[in-house]
Design an enzyme around this catalytic site. Sequence first.
Site, PDB file in Angstrom:
ATOM      1  N   SER A  33      -3.287 -15.760  10.080  1.00 17.37           N
ATOM      2  CA  SER A  33      -4.312 -14.856   9.981  1.00 17.37           C
ATOM      3  C   SER A  33      -5.295 -14.907  11.309  1.00 17.37           C
ATOM      4  O   SER A  33      -4.828 -14.876  12.295  1.00 17.37           O
ATOM      5  CB  SER A  33      -5.049 -14.970   8.617  1.00 17.37           C
ATOM      6  OG  SER A  33      -5.999 -13.849   8.412  1.00 17.37           O
ATOM      7  N   ASP A  92       2.206  -8.557   1.866  1.00 21.94           N
ATOM      8  CA  ASP A  92       0.833  -8.846   2.329  1.00 21.94           C
ATOM      9  C   ASP A  92      -0.008  -7.651   2.694  1.00 21.94           C
ATOM     10  O   ASP A  92       0.477  -6.600   3.019  1.00 21.94           O
ATOM     11  CB  ASP A  92       0.899  -9.343   3.900  1.00 21.94           C
ATOM     12  CG  ASP A  92      -0.396  -9.763   4.645  1.00 21.94           C
ATOM     13  OD1 ASP A  92      -1.443  -9.862   3.823  1.00 21.94           O
ATOM     14  OD2 ASP A  92      -0.278 -10.546   5.676  1.00 21.94           O
ATOM     15  N   HIS A 132      -0.021 -12.719   1.757  1.00 18.34           N
ATOM     16  CA  HIS A 132      -0.725 -13.084   2.999  1.00 18.34           C
ATOM     17  C   HIS A 132      -0.640 -14.680   3.189  1.00 18.34           C
ATOM     18  O   HIS A 132      -0.579 -15.351   4.119  1.00 18.34           O
ATOM     19  CB  HIS A 132      -2.197 -12.627   2.799  1.00 18.34           C
ATOM     20  CG  HIS A 132      -2.938 -12.851   4.163  1.00 18.34           C
ATOM     21  ND1 HIS A 132      -2.749 -12.203   5.444  1.00 18.34           N
ATOM     22  CD2 HIS A 132      -4.020 -13.507   4.411  1.00 18.34           C
ATOM     23  CE1 HIS A 132      -3.488 -12.531   6.221  1.00 18.34           C
ATOM     24  NE2 HIS A 132      -4.406 -13.410   5.578  1.00 18.34           N
TER      25      HIS A 132
END
Length: 464
Positions: free
Chosen positions: A262, A380, A408
């Site tokens: 991320s 995600d 995610h």
Amino acid sequence: MLTSITDGILCCLTGKAASLVMPVDSSEPADTFEFVEVKPGRVLRVRHIMPERRAPVVTEEDQVKEPEQEKGSGNSNNSSSVHCKRKITVYRNGQLVIENLGDVLHSEIVQCQNGDLEPCSTVEVELADYKEVPTSPEPKPSPPLSMVGEQKPAPPPRRRRRKPKRMVMIDSEREISSCKGTHSDVALFFVHGVGGSLDIWGSQLDFFSRLGYEIIAPDLAGHGASTAPHIAAAYTFYALAEDMRAIFKKYARKRNILIGHSYGVSFCTFLAHEYPDQVHKVVMINGGGPTALEPSLCSIFQLPSCVLHCLSPCLAWSFLKAGFAHQGAKEKQLLKQGNAFNVNPFVLRAMMSGQYWPEGDEVYHAELTVPILLVHGMYDKFVPIDEDQRMAEILLFAFLKVIEEGSHMVMMECPDTVNTLLHEFFLWEPDMSKKNAAKTDPDKTVIVNGVVAQTPKPNKPMDK
């Protein structure tokens, strides 16, 4: 829930932030944790796993051998030299043109799904695979004029030559080799994102430490057990990037592999751009597209910290639903064990507001010459797959892998799949028998999602 609301009301009345959230108790051995002061009063917790390796016995015969032929040293590797050459041009109308003039890599990494190993095609930065369109429509030939006497045909209209706004030329040689756990010059860096901690990498740290890799996993400022300064400037991208620079300079080896998740992908990109000779490979897990960072002014995280503190249970539940493909007891336990989204509301607000990095645009990413593995969880909800596909198109050497059962937090949901995939990438090295010398065809232009790239035409087809 009631306690959270009460603390939030007290926070609003007193004007003071709630007490910092400390990490859950860790069952990991304490001797693997270190506390590094990157700046005066700014201390980061780092988990540093140093494998025990026996010192090699060097004989007189070994001393006269070439470094690549040494045995027992743990540093020997048969690297492949790859010619990295591309021309990046930005025009005043915002059009980006990328000309790939060097070698083309083909991946032999397997696709992992649910622990099974299956061959999978690779998304490569070979834009010739996409639909080819001409740079501008060819003018239609005018019909012959039926007039008395011979007249010369009118000359074709001249094309106005565009002036580039910016031009970058990349021309270098890169050594790419297999990185094994027995190689003492290899180090793995794991960088988490907003709201996480080094604990989210628990399965990966255990897996690769057993294989003999040296591992470095820090907590970002305000996360995990790192100090949390109560000043918003401490959580800007540049402040956190300098923290990661200090950690990298302290622990870096000759060949370093960066694994980011991320927001942590941005810091890995920053380090790969700053230290191209030391960063050997990069893994980007649900990192998004190659766009400059800019905070959203209409985000819920722009609310006051005391309000965010009241909403923290709702935010945690929203993160559970958006971050995991399934929301059962197992996922809740993973969220608790990984100490994810367990940060102070002030830190969370400052982190989201500090994501300003205008330099990290498409040109910045196109300048990277390091091999990059892109891992994307199919479910995600934070990062659409289109963004990772866009990233694969921009990067020079990129391989995109999609895990169908992940979201995610794919490294926590599908640890075996991710570990196997990462290990295959660490061991991967280019097959130079497929190296193809090619020349650019100036009349052939490829447009992909608004990016124009001129790609060498291969002399013969390559096996995918």
